[in-house]
Design a protein around this motif. Structure first.
Motif, mmCIF file in Angstrom:
data_model
loop_
_atom_site.group_PDB
_atom_site.id
_atom_site.type_symbol
_atom_site.label_atom_id
_atom_site.label_comp_id
_atom_site.label_asym_id
_atom_site.label_seq_id
_atom_site.Cartn_x
_atom_site.Cartn_y
_atom_site.Cartn_z
ATOM 1 N N SER A 105 7.871 -9.861 7.560
ATOM 2 C CA SER A 105 9.023 -9.568 6.993
ATOM 3 C C SER A 105 9.391 -8.002 6.813
ATOM 4 N N ALA A 106 10.617 -7.742 6.776
ATOM 5 C CA ALA A 106 11.142 -6.404 6.679
ATOM 6 C C ALA A 106 10.978 -5.507 5.479
ATOM 7 N N LEU A 107 10.947 -4.419 5.593
ATOM 8 C CA LEU A 107 10.404 -3.251 4.369
ATOM 9 C C LEU A 107 11.492 -2.442 4.284
ATOM 10 N N ASN A 108 12.269 -2.135 3.238
ATOM 11 C CA ASN A 108 13.224 -1.185 3.044
ATOM 12 C C ASN A 108 12.594 -0.005 2.797
ATOM 13 N N TYR B 70 7.926 -2.866 8.501
ATOM 14 C CA TYR B 70 7.470 -4.305 8.584
ATOM 15 C C TYR B 70 6.257 -4.330 7.847
ATOM 16 N N PHE B 71 6.031 -5.456 7.239
ATOM 17 C CA PHE B 71 4.694 -5.776 6.526
ATOM 18 C C PHE B 71 4.495 -7.349 6.713
ATOM 19 N N LYS C 140 1.682 -4.542 -2.267
ATOM 20 C CA LYS C 140 0.933 -3.381 -1.647
ATOM 21 C C LYS C 140 1.469 -2.728 -0.801
ATOM 22 N N ALA C 141 2.144 -3.689 0.054
ATOM 23 C CA ALA C 141 2.800 -3.013 1.620
ATOM 24 C C ALA C 141 3.644 -1.825 0.902
#
Length: 567
Positions: A360-363, A386-387, A419-420
């Motif tokens: 998934s995408a991470l802001n 991404y994570f 955590k990511a």
């Protein structure tokens, strides 16, 4: 299929014709424009960063990753007329320079955004009009033509607006009756004429992914609708545009900070030799933890065809779903990871010993340390990392334990996501990932072009890259190779009603939102978000890229899981 090296591509579809003539153009100089005494700048430019390149280079031929945002709404015609829309569109292209930029490719590692200096507000309006189209198509036709038809965007067109009235003759309010001879009838007629007729409208916002992300799209849509739905007249909007142009370009000088910076420049790191080695080792070790042995069976088909089945839930049911998630200590986003996990496990796909990997995408905006000065503080830029979430690929034999397993895995997804986002090495990992993605994109793009030109020769050795070389095999213990296939990606946008300020444009009643991008062959991405008080789940995928029936079954299992576990 290779990629052309042509820098400027033909514009498709053709530019829309306007019924109104506009004075001036983008090259005209307004009488009150004051150029710098020492230099007349015609444009500004900057090189793309690695993350931007990793999106740009694969997009060159068919527009892979070109984004769209569809909004369905009801509004009176006078708010959505072309003359009003192009004024607002021109203002936003002024506020967000990348929207009006083009791309110049000099080499695989030298690709540039080029922004022409807007020399008049009239020129801005003309450019906005050239990138605006009106149609009479339904939502499904609009989205299908964008995803599967000829590419809408190009190197010289990075953004585009399409407005459509699927049934232009229909209104949501009945026309006023024939005037009554009595006073009561005349009063009734005046009141009805004072209420503008509401019509169904479809808006499609198109933008290349290498200049921004989903959060930029939604912020932009809110800003666009806020201006369109404001109580300002067209004359007042024109005055606003004139004043904003003068505030940015009517001065004697401008610095080079006009274009938003690349992602990597917004989270800079000072690299010592030791830190360079440490970051590379940490990134390598984090990548080795990515184990995924599950993937949909694919098939080869020369024609890609993306479809987006979408499911929405009524407001009362959405509230109940969100309440149940909260009671179990998770968000709806974490629950959707578990929904996909159990849907796949129930299909019996893949080895039970190997886990399911989803990405998934991470802001990354909260991690940015560089703040841009006003008025050049545009939000149109890339800010995503991404994570991954890894969950087991089995379900308990005891049916009574399945629901408890579901919520446990949802909490696992929540923990891994948290955590990511909070990892103290997030910034260095982002830089390492950007370097890897950029290098891979350049290598593949060069190979594609050489194959098309008939000049490709298989490499005899690993090419060197700039920067210190780290002998990771000496430092990191050797490990047995493991599969790292991802089942699918999830784009979890959260509560979009926190972005859209519905009360700011009360005459525009939004009811539908769909988003996605042009995909490569065999791609799949699940979307989950709340909008207009409803929960929405959609699955965009290439229906020709997977074994027949397998994605249909997965989607059916996912819907059943929502019914079973979320209520």
């Amino acid at each position: 299929m290779g990629f052309s090296q042509e820098i400027r591509l033909p514009l498709t579809p053709p530019l829309s014709d306007s019924d109104d003539e506009l004075p001036g153009d983008s090259c005209s100089v307004a009488p009150d424009f004051k150029p710098s005494i020492t230099e007349v700048r015609t444009h500004y430019e900057r090189k793309m960063g690695d993350t931007e390149l990793s999106y740009y280079l694969p997009s060159r031929q068919t527009g892979v990753n070109d984004m769209y945002l569809h909004l369905g709404f009801n509004a009176p015609d006078h708010l959505i007329g072309r003359s009003r829309v192009r004024l607002v569109w021109a203002m936003l292209r002024l506020r967000h320079p990348l929207l009006g930029s083009s791309v110049q490719m000099n080499d695989y590692d030298d690709v540039r955004f080029v922004y022409p200096v807007p020399t008049s507000s009239e020129g801005l309006i003309r450019e906005a009009d050239h990138n605006l189209e009106y149609r009479a198509q339904s939502k499904d036709v609009l989205i299908d033509s964008y995803l599967n038809g000829p590419r809408t965007l190009s190197n010289s067109r990075l953004s585009y607006l399409i407005l459509s009235q699927p049934n232009p003759e229909e209104t949501l309010l009945t026309p006023p009756p024939t005037p009554s001879p009595n006073q009561e009838g005349r009063l009734k007629l005046l009141l009805e004429e004072a209420v503008p007729s509401m019509r169904q409208h479809e808006l499609l916002i198109c933008a290349v992914h290498f200049m921004g992300d989903g959060m930029a799209l939604h912020q932009f849509a809110n800003e666009l609708l806020g201006l369109l739905g404001s109580d300002k007249s067209e004359d007042e909007l024109k005055i606003m545009l004139d004043e904003e142009w003068k505030s940015r370009w009517g001065n004697e000088s401008n610095d080079a900070s006009i274009l938003p910076s690349a992602l990597e420049d917004n989270i800079p790191l000072r690299w010592s030799k030791l830190r360079t080695v440490a970051a590379a080792i940490d990134f390598e070790m984090s990548q080795q933890k990515l184990i995924g042995g599950q993937s949909f069976p694919r098939r080869k088909d020369p024609e890609r065809h993306t479809i987006v089945p979408t499911l929405s839930f009524p407001e009362d049911r959405t509230k109940a779903i969100l309440k149940k998630c909260k009671a179990n200590g998770v968000s709806i986003s974490a629950a959707l990871f578990a929904i996909c996990n159990l849907a796949w496990a129930r299909m019996g796909g893949g080895s039970k010993e190997l886990p399911v990997l989803m990405y998934s995408a991470l802001n990354l905006r909260p991690s940015f340390t560089i703040k841009r000065p006003s008025p050049w503080d545009s939000y149109w830029f890339l800010a995503i990392g991404y994570f991954n979430v890894i969950l087991p690929n089995f379900i308990p034999s005891d049916e009574r334990a399945v629901e408890a397993t579901f919520w446990h895995r949802a909490r696992q997804a929540k923990e891994q996501s948290g955590k990511a986002a909070k990892n103290p090495l997030l910034v260095s990992r982002t830089h390492e990932m950007a370097k890897e993605r950029g290098e891979r994109a350049r290598r593949w793009a060069k190979e594609d072009d050489e194959r098309e030109n008939g000049t490709w020769v298989p490499p005899t050795a690993v090419s060197s890259v700039d920067g210190p070389q780290v002998r990771k095999d000496v430092i990191i213990p050797a490990r047995k190779a493991v599969p790292s296939a991802a089942l699918l990606g999830l784009s979890l946008l959260g509560n979009l009603d926190g972005i859209y300020k519905h009360a700011a444009f009360p005459s525009i009643k939004m009811h539908t939102l769909t988003t996605g991008s042009r995909q490569r062959h065999g791609a799949m991405l699940l979307f989950g978000y709340t909008f207009a008080g409803k929960l929405w789940v959609s699955l965009g995928y290439d229906e020709n890229g997977f074994k027949e029936g397998v994605v249909d079954r997965f989607w059916s299992e996912a819907i059943s899981g929502i019914e079973e576990f979320l209520g």
